[in-house]
Design an enzyme around this catalytic site. Structure first.
Site, PDB file in Angstrom:
ATOM      1  N   TYR A 143       0.904  -1.116  -0.014  1.00 65.04           N
ATOM      2  CA  TYR A 143       0.127   0.079   0.014  1.00 65.04           C
ATOM      3  C   TYR A 143       0.763   1.351  -0.029  1.00 65.04           C
ATOM      4  O   TYR A 143       1.703   1.334   0.709  1.00 65.04           O
ATOM      5  CB  TYR A 143      -0.921   0.034   1.413  1.00 65.04           C
ATOM      6  CG  TYR A 143      -1.691   1.205   1.362  1.00 65.04           C
ATOM      7  CD1 TYR A 143      -2.819   1.529   0.475  1.00 65.04           C
ATOM      8  CD2 TYR A 143      -1.613   2.419   2.073  1.00 65.04           C
ATOM      9  CE1 TYR A 143      -3.560   2.554   0.480  1.00 65.04           C
ATOM     10  CE2 TYR A 143      -2.489   3.266   2.257  1.00 65.04           C
ATOM     11  CZ  TYR A 143      -3.389   3.589   1.599  1.00 65.04           C
ATOM     12  OH  TYR A 143      -4.329   4.947   1.569  1.00 65.04           O
ATOM     13  N   ASP A 235       9.445   2.756  -0.300  1.00 61.98           N
ATOM     14  CA  ASP A 235       8.159   3.596   0.246  1.00 61.98           C
ATOM     15  C   ASP A 235       8.410   3.213   1.837  1.00 61.98           C
ATOM     16  O   ASP A 235       8.172   2.326   2.293  1.00 61.98           O
ATOM     17  CB  ASP A 235       7.008   3.112  -0.237  1.00 61.98           C
ATOM     18  CG  ASP A 235       5.898   3.852   0.364  1.00 61.98           C
ATOM     19  OD1 ASP A 235       6.179   4.786   1.413  1.00 61.98           O
ATOM     20  OD2 ASP A 235       4.805   3.722   0.328  1.00 61.98           O
ATOM     21  N   LYS A 263       4.384   9.880   8.273  1.00 58.89           N
ATOM     22  CA  LYS A 263       4.409   9.392   9.416  1.00 58.89           C
ATOM     23  C   LYS A 263       5.261   9.770  10.751  1.00 58.89           C
ATOM     24  O   LYS A 263       4.953  11.116  11.001  1.00 58.89           O
ATOM     25  CB  LYS A 263       4.211   7.886   9.539  1.00 58.89           C
ATOM     26  CG  LYS A 263       2.999   7.361   8.805  1.00 58.89           C
ATOM     27  CD  LYS A 263       2.633   5.831   8.516  1.00 58.89           C
ATOM     28  CE  LYS A 263       1.493   5.834   8.012  1.00 58.89           C
ATOM     29  NZ  LYS A 263       1.314   4.743   6.751  1.00 58.89           N
TER      30      LYS A 263
HETATM   31  C1  LIG Z   1       0.599   5.251   5.548  1.00 61.72           C
HETATM   32  C2  LIG Z   1       1.244   4.825   4.242  1.00 61.72           C
HETATM   33  C3  LIG Z   1       1.144   5.680   2.988  1.00 61.72           C
HETATM   34  C4  LIG Z   1       0.264   6.766   3.065  1.00 61.72           C
HETATM   35  O1  LIG Z   1       0.388   7.753   3.887  1.00 61.72           O
HETATM   36  P1  LIG Z   1      -0.778   8.633   3.997  1.00 61.72           P
HETATM   37  O2  LIG Z   1      -0.184   9.804   4.880  1.00 61.72           O
HETATM   38  O3  LIG Z   1      -1.949   7.836   4.781  1.00 61.72           O
HETATM   39  O4  LIG Z   1      -1.345   9.387   2.696  1.00 61.72           O
HETATM   40  C5  LIG Z   1       1.946   5.351   2.048  1.00 61.72           C
HETATM   41  N1  LIG Z   1       2.803   4.131   2.158  1.00 61.72           N
HETATM   42  C6  LIG Z   1       2.945   3.517   3.170  1.00 61.72           C
HETATM   43  C7  LIG Z   1       3.843   2.383   3.136  1.00 61.72           C
HETATM   44  C8  LIG Z   1       2.376   3.764   4.255  1.00 61.72           C
HETATM   45  O5  LIG Z   1       2.470   3.112   5.273  1.00 61.72           O
END
Ligand SMILES: *Cc1c(COP(=O)(O)O)cnc(C)c1O
Length: 429
Positions: A143, A235, A263
């Site tokens: 994701y 990511d 985050k």
């Molecule tokens: C949470 C997350 C996202 C998305 O971040 P948002 O701030 O919710 O848009 C993208 N990549 C990873 C791996 C994530 O855990």
């Protein structure tokens, strides 16, 4: 569930789709009514009925210092009194950028955005701008936010609700996205070619539950990308400053071409970032032809929270402590499960972890999906009854923070032991 949360949930559903502003919060993965949170402090959250829980969600990753860490609160208060947003550059943005560049050697320049979604969306655009190619390879159950072209076999809410491919995304958009099994280098080798702009991967997957990379997987991706002239995007929105200060790339010693963050770098305030070498980042507007902008990007209050959080993390033994306590928790849960005869698999990378209700091993989306979701839902609700707040889905990672003291861990193990005993009675007879 408490009466006040019930009432608020009813009311919320009138004006907010599903009563929530992000789907997994709605408890659809486990049934029942979501807790409406009133406040949080340290390792605890308190709901609208004034019930207290040990929080293992941590806002889905950002709260690595625990809730309301005094340095972060002070930094936010100070920033807020100086104005919330100027739409002009500030010293704080330079300082946060410098901290990121120092922590992750693969990043020489970084652009701040407002969410992880914006970060990955921009990273794809950068990869395409740099290579002049179109296709993207991702992994099943990976994701990367709700970017149109990445909602293909997506993890997190998509996996939880069995809608891995979202409605409203034209097939012309997702035609350029190829999704293959995580930890399967051969699958990548089969699909990668000279039209692939980038491979985007969570170096430790966290959105199909926690699934660490198998030996050599990330190095294999690095090599395949280099051989084919594709860029490797890590990511690290979840893993950055979580599994180590330098992210997963520091642990596995791999240099991605582009890294996305979010985050933790906002300490709980909305933020995201993407970074790479100077050569690549010079393509970004206003230096280069790749356009990307944001009214609130580099927001001074969010930047203050992020800087304070990274500052505390940097000069501390927090990662060693987290590893020790998380390891203790893992051992305790595995022992309790063996004692009661409940088959489960604990996957863990530092302080991020998932308890899968399957014999395992869990190495990809397919094996994660072999988990017994009914058992997980029962476990979730029994733990909630014990005062433990877990992610309300089998396919999400849970987190510990620096505020989870040894006695919290002991309480968690004790409660998990009681709950697994019940699970054994109900399911294993
Ligand atoms: C949470 C997350 C996202 C998305 O971040 P948002 O701030 O919710 O848009 C993208 N990549 C990873 C791996 C994530 O855990």
């Amino acid at each position: 569930m408490g009466k006040n949360s019930e009432t608020l949930f009813q009311r919320a559903q009138e004006t907010i789709p599903g009563g929530v502003n992000s789907p997994v919060r709605a408890f659809k993965g486990v049934g029942g009514t979501p807790l409406f949170v009133d406040m949080a402090q340290g390792s605890r959250i308190f709901d609208a009925d004034n019930l207290q829980y040990i929080d293992c969600v941590g806002s889905w990753g950002p709260m690595i210092l625990g809730h309301g860490h005094r340095y972060v609160v002070e930094a936010v208060k100070k920033a807020a009194t100086r104005g919330f947003s100027y739409g002009a550059p500030t010293l704080g943005e330079i300082e946060l950028a410098e901290m990121i560049v120092q922590a992750l050697p693969s990043i020489e320049m970084v652009r701040l955005v407002n969410s992880g979604t914006e970060a990955t969306m921009s990273a794809l655009r950068l990869a395409r701008a740099a290579t002049g190619r179109k296709k993207i390879i991702k992994f099943d159950g990976g994701y990367h936010g709700h970017v149109d072209s990445l909602l293909v076999k997506a993890g997190s809410g998509g996996a939880t609700f069995n809608v891995p491919d979202s409605a409203g995304v034209p097939k012309e958009v997702t035609e350029l996205t190829i999704s293959v099994a995580f930890n399967d280098l051969d699958a990548v080798r089969t699909v990668i070619d000279k039209e692939v702009a980038a491979v985007i991967v969570e170096p430790v997957a966290g959105n199909m539950g926690c699934v660490p990379p198998s030996d050599g997987f990330l190095q294999g991706l690095r090599d395949l990308c280099t051989e084919n002239g594709a860029l490797l995007i890590f990511d690290e929105v979840m893993t950055g400053f979580r599994v180590a200060y330098g992210g997963a790339q520091s642990i596995f010693d791999i240099k991605p071409d582009i890294t996305t963050l979010g985050k933790i770098i906002g300490g709980g305030m909305p933020i995201g970032a993407y970074g790479a070498s100077k050569e690549l980042m010079q393509l970004v507007s206003p230096l280069g032809p790749m356009y990307q902008a944001g009214t609130l990007s580099g927001n001074p209050v969010a930047v203050a929270a992020g800087k304070a959080t990274l500052g505390v993390l940097k000069n501390s033994s927090i990662y060693a402590d987290l590893e020790e306590r998380s390891g203790e928790f893992e051992t305790g849960v595995v022992k309790a499960a063996e004692k009661h005869g409940v088959p489960l698999t604990v996957n863990r990378a530092g302080s991020m972890w998932t308890i899968f209700f399957t014999e395992g091993p869990v190495t990809d989306y397919e094996s994660a999906n072999r988990s017994n979701r009914d058992k997980f839902a029962r476990f979730f609700h029994l733990m909630l009854g014990e005062g433990v707040y877990l992610p309300p889905s089998q396919l999400e990672a849970a987190f510990f923070s620096a505020a989870h003291a040894k006695k919290d861990i002991l309480q968690l193990i004790e409660r998990a032991d009681r709950v697994l005993k019940k699970i054994a009675w109900e399911f294993e007879k």
